[in-house]
Scaffold this active site. Sequence first.
Site, PDB file in Angstrom:
ATOM      1  N   TYR A 144       0.800  -1.228   0.000  1.00  0.00           N
ATOM      2  CA  TYR A 144       0.000   0.000   0.000  1.00  0.00           C
ATOM      3  C   TYR A 144       0.833   1.279   0.000  1.00  0.00           C
ATOM      4  O   TYR A 144       0.268   2.374  -0.048  1.00  0.00           O
ATOM      5  CB  TYR A 144      -0.946  -0.005   1.215  1.00  0.00           C
ATOM      6  CG  TYR A 144      -1.879  -1.192   1.221  1.00  0.00           C
ATOM      7  CD1 TYR A 144      -2.756  -1.417   0.160  1.00  0.00           C
ATOM      8  CD2 TYR A 144      -1.874  -2.101   2.270  1.00  0.00           C
ATOM      9  CE1 TYR A 144      -3.606  -2.507   0.149  1.00  0.00           C
ATOM     10  CE2 TYR A 144      -2.735  -3.200   2.272  1.00  0.00           C
ATOM     11  CZ  TYR A 144      -3.596  -3.401   1.197  1.00  0.00           C
ATOM     12  OH  TYR A 144      -4.442  -4.475   1.183  1.00  0.00           O
ATOM     13  N   HIS A 200      -8.829   1.528  -5.531  1.00  0.00           N
ATOM     14  CA  HIS A 200      -7.984   0.719  -4.644  1.00  0.00           C
ATOM     15  C   HIS A 200      -6.528   1.090  -4.878  1.00  0.00           C
ATOM     16  O   HIS A 200      -6.108   1.278  -6.035  1.00  0.00           O
ATOM     17  CB  HIS A 200      -8.146  -0.778  -4.942  1.00  0.00           C
ATOM     18  CG  HIS A 200      -9.530  -1.287  -4.687  1.00  0.00           C
ATOM     19  ND1 HIS A 200      -9.959  -1.695  -3.448  1.00  0.00           N
ATOM     20  CD2 HIS A 200     -10.579  -1.443  -5.526  1.00  0.00           C
ATOM     21  CE1 HIS A 200     -11.230  -2.085  -3.523  1.00  0.00           C
ATOM     22  NE2 HIS A 200     -11.622  -1.941  -4.781  1.00  0.00           N
TER      23      HIS A 200
HETATM   24  C1  DQA Z   1      -7.584  -2.215  -0.844  1.00  0.00           C
HETATM   25  C2  DQA Z   1      -7.592  -3.634  -1.422  1.00  0.00           C
HETATM   26  C3  DQA Z   1      -8.466  -4.550  -0.581  1.00  0.00           C
HETATM   27  O1  DQA Z   1      -8.429  -5.867  -1.114  1.00  0.00           O
HETATM   28  C4  DQA Z   1      -7.989  -4.607   0.845  1.00  0.00           C
HETATM   29  O2  DQA Z   1      -8.885  -5.362   1.639  1.00  0.00           O
HETATM   30  C5  DQA Z   1      -7.758  -3.264   1.439  1.00  0.00           C
HETATM   31  C6  DQA Z   1      -7.160  -2.217   0.603  1.00  0.00           C
HETATM   32  C7  DQA Z   1      -6.635  -1.291  -1.630  1.00  0.00           C
HETATM   33  O3  DQA Z   1      -6.775  -0.075  -1.515  1.00  0.00           O
HETATM   34  O4  DQA Z   1      -5.729  -1.777  -2.317  1.00  0.00           O
HETATM   35  O5  DQA Z   1      -7.984  -3.040   2.628  1.00  0.00           O
HETATM   36  O6  DQA Z   1      -8.896  -1.678  -0.955  1.00  0.00           O
END
Ligand code: DQA
Length: 147
Positions: A24, A101
Amino acid sequence: MAKPIFVLNGPNLNLLGTREPHLYGRATLDEIRVRCEARARTQGREVDFRQTNHEGELIDWVQEARLAAAGLVINPAGYGHTSVALHDALKTLEIPIVECHLSNPAAREAFRHHSYVSLVASGVICGLGPTGYELAIEAVCGLCASS
Ligand code: DQA
Protein backbone atom coordinates in the site's frame (compact mmCIF):
# COMPACT_ATOMS: atom_id res chain seq x y z
CA MET A 1 -22.42 26.32 -3.18
CA ALA A 2 -21.65 23.24 -5.30
CA LYS A 3 -22.02 19.92 -3.54
CA PRO A 4 -18.73 18.21 -2.55
CA ILE A 5 -17.31 14.97 -3.83
CA PHE A 6 -17.51 12.40 -1.04
CA VAL A 7 -14.32 10.31 -0.71
CA LEU A 8 -15.14 7.39 1.58
CA ASN A 9 -12.54 4.98 2.91
CA GLY A 10 -13.22 1.65 4.55
CA PRO A 11 -11.55 -0.43 7.24
CA ASN A 12 -7.84 -0.41 8.04
CA LEU A 13 -7.09 2.47 5.68
CA ASN A 14 -6.44 4.62 8.78
CA LEU A 15 -3.24 2.57 9.11
CA LEU A 16 -1.82 3.59 5.73
CA GLY A 17 1.83 4.53 5.93
CA THR A 18 2.67 1.65 8.25
CA ARG A 19 0.26 -1.08 7.06
CA GLU A 20 1.94 -3.52 4.64
CA PRO A 21 3.87 -0.73 2.87
CA HIS A 22 5.10 -3.19 0.21
CA LEU A 23 1.44 -3.39 -0.90
CA TYR A 24 0.00 0.00 0.00
CA GLY A 25 3.02 2.32 0.00
CA ARG A 26 4.26 4.80 2.61
CA ALA A 27 1.74 7.62 2.11
CA THR A 28 -0.62 8.20 5.03
CA LEU A 29 -4.36 8.63 4.53
CA ASP A 30 -3.97 12.26 5.57
CA GLU A 31 -1.42 12.81 2.77
CA ILE A 32 -3.84 11.21 0.33
CA ARG A 33 -6.60 13.52 1.60
CA VAL A 34 -4.42 16.56 0.89
CA ARG A 35 -3.74 15.31 -2.66
CA CYS A 36 -7.46 14.71 -3.22
CA GLU A 37 -8.34 18.19 -1.99
CA ALA A 38 -5.76 19.76 -4.30
CA ARG A 39 -6.91 17.77 -7.33
CA ALA A 40 -10.57 18.56 -6.63
CA ARG A 41 -9.75 22.28 -6.46
CA THR A 42 -8.35 22.11 -10.01
CA GLN A 43 -11.84 20.92 -11.00
CA GLY A 44 -13.60 23.64 -9.02
CA ARG A 45 -14.81 21.10 -6.45
CA GLU A 46 -14.36 20.35 -2.77
CA VAL A 47 -14.01 16.93 -1.17
CA ASP A 48 -15.51 15.56 1.99
CA PHE A 49 -12.93 12.91 2.91
CA ARG A 50 -13.74 10.28 5.54
CA GLN A 51 -12.57 6.91 6.87
CA THR A 52 -14.30 4.34 9.06
CA ASN A 53 -13.63 0.84 10.30
CA HIS A 54 -17.38 0.19 10.66
CA GLU A 55 -19.62 -1.21 7.93
CA GLY A 56 -22.78 0.49 9.25
CA GLU A 57 -21.09 3.89 9.39
CA LEU A 58 -19.86 3.49 5.81
CA ILE A 59 -23.43 2.68 4.75
CA ASP A 60 -24.78 5.70 6.67
CA TRP A 61 -22.32 7.90 4.75
CA VAL A 62 -23.32 6.37 1.41
CA GLN A 63 -26.95 7.16 2.26
CA GLU A 64 -25.93 10.71 3.21
CA ALA A 65 -24.25 11.05 -0.19
CA ARG A 66 -27.64 10.58 -1.92
CA LEU A 67 -28.55 14.18 -1.15
CA ALA A 68 -25.30 15.79 -0.01
CA ALA A 69 -22.73 14.76 -2.65
CA ALA A 70 -22.18 15.54 -6.32
CA GLY A 71 -20.24 12.31 -6.80
CA LEU A 72 -18.61 9.53 -4.81
CA VAL A 73 -15.11 8.06 -4.75
CA ILE A 74 -14.97 4.98 -2.55
CA ASN A 75 -12.18 2.71 -1.43
CA PRO A 76 -14.30 0.11 0.36
CA ALA A 77 -11.19 -1.86 1.38
CA GLY A 78 -12.17 -5.34 2.61
CA TYR A 79 -15.90 -4.54 2.56
CA GLY A 80 -15.80 -4.36 -1.22
CA HIS A 81 -15.24 -8.11 -1.24
CA THR A 82 -17.86 -8.98 1.37
CA SER A 83 -20.64 -6.46 1.80
CA VAL A 84 -23.98 -6.99 0.07
CA ALA A 85 -25.35 -4.25 2.34
CA LEU A 86 -22.81 -1.75 0.98
CA HIS A 87 -23.69 -2.85 -2.55
CA ASP A 88 -27.39 -2.26 -1.83
CA ALA A 89 -26.71 1.19 -0.38
CA LEU A 90 -24.60 2.21 -3.38
CA LYS A 91 -27.33 1.02 -5.71
CA THR A 92 -29.66 3.71 -4.33
CA LEU A 93 -27.36 6.52 -5.51
CA GLU A 94 -28.06 8.51 -8.64
CA ILE A 95 -24.64 10.22 -8.64
CA PRO A 96 -21.47 8.88 -10.30
CA ILE A 97 -19.48 6.35 -8.26
CA VAL A 98 -15.79 5.62 -8.84
CA GLU A 99 -14.25 2.71 -6.94
CA CYS A 100 -10.59 3.10 -6.06
CA HIS A 101 -7.98 0.72 -4.64
CA LEU A 102 -4.33 1.45 -3.94
CA SER A 103 -3.28 -2.07 -4.86
CA ASN A 104 -4.55 -4.17 -7.75
CA PRO A 105 -6.91 -6.74 -6.19
CA ALA A 106 -7.07 -8.70 -9.47
CA ALA A 107 -3.36 -9.50 -9.09
CA ARG A 108 -3.76 -10.68 -5.48
CA GLU A 109 -5.53 -13.51 -3.63
CA ALA A 110 -8.63 -15.02 -5.26
CA PHE A 111 -10.91 -13.73 -2.48
CA ARG A 112 -10.08 -10.19 -3.59
CA HIS A 113 -11.10 -10.77 -7.21
CA HIS A 114 -14.80 -10.14 -6.62
CA SER A 115 -16.08 -6.68 -5.70
CA TYR A 116 -19.68 -5.93 -4.74
CA VAL A 117 -18.84 -2.27 -5.38
CA SER A 118 -17.61 -2.74 -8.97
CA LEU A 119 -21.07 -4.03 -9.88
CA VAL A 120 -22.56 -0.59 -9.19
CA ALA A 121 -19.59 1.71 -9.94
CA SER A 122 -19.31 3.87 -13.07
CA GLY A 123 -15.60 3.00 -13.13
CA VAL A 124 -12.78 1.40 -11.17
CA ILE A 125 -9.20 2.60 -10.66
CA CYS A 126 -6.76 0.28 -8.95
CA GLY A 127 -3.09 -0.53 -8.62
CA LEU A 128 -1.82 3.04 -8.96
CA GLY A 129 -1.37 3.91 -5.28
CA PRO A 130 -2.35 7.42 -4.12
CA THR A 131 -2.26 8.67 -7.72
CA GLY A 132 -5.33 6.50 -8.29
CA TYR A 133 -7.28 8.62 -5.82
CA GLU A 134 -6.40 11.77 -7.77
CA LEU A 135 -7.41 10.11 -11.04
CA ALA A 136 -10.65 8.96 -9.41
CA ILE A 137 -11.41 12.55 -8.32
CA GLU A 138 -10.78 13.79 -11.85
CA ALA A 139 -12.92 11.02 -13.33
CA VAL A 140 -15.83 11.57 -10.98
CA CYS A 141 -15.71 15.35 -11.56
CA GLY A 142 -15.86 14.70 -15.30
CA LEU A 143 -18.84 12.41 -14.83
CA CYS A 144 -20.60 15.02 -12.65
CA ALA A 145 -20.00 17.69 -15.27
CA SER A 146 -21.44 15.57 -18.04
CA SER A 147 -24.53 14.53 -16.09
C1 DQA B 1 -7.58 -2.22 -0.84
C2 DQA B 1 -7.59 -3.63 -1.42
C3 DQA B 1 -8.47 -4.55 -0.58
O1 DQA B 1 -8.43 -5.87 -1.11
C4 DQA B 1 -7.99 -4.61 0.84
O2 DQA B 1 -8.88 -5.36 1.64
C5 DQA B 1 -7.76 -3.26 1.44
C6 DQA B 1 -7.16 -2.22 0.60
C7 DQA B 1 -6.64 -1.29 -1.63
O3 DQA B 1 -6.77 -0.08 -1.51
O4 DQA B 1 -5.73 -1.78 -2.32
O5 DQA B 1 -7.98 -3.04 2.63
O6 DQA B 1 -8.90 -1.68 -0.95
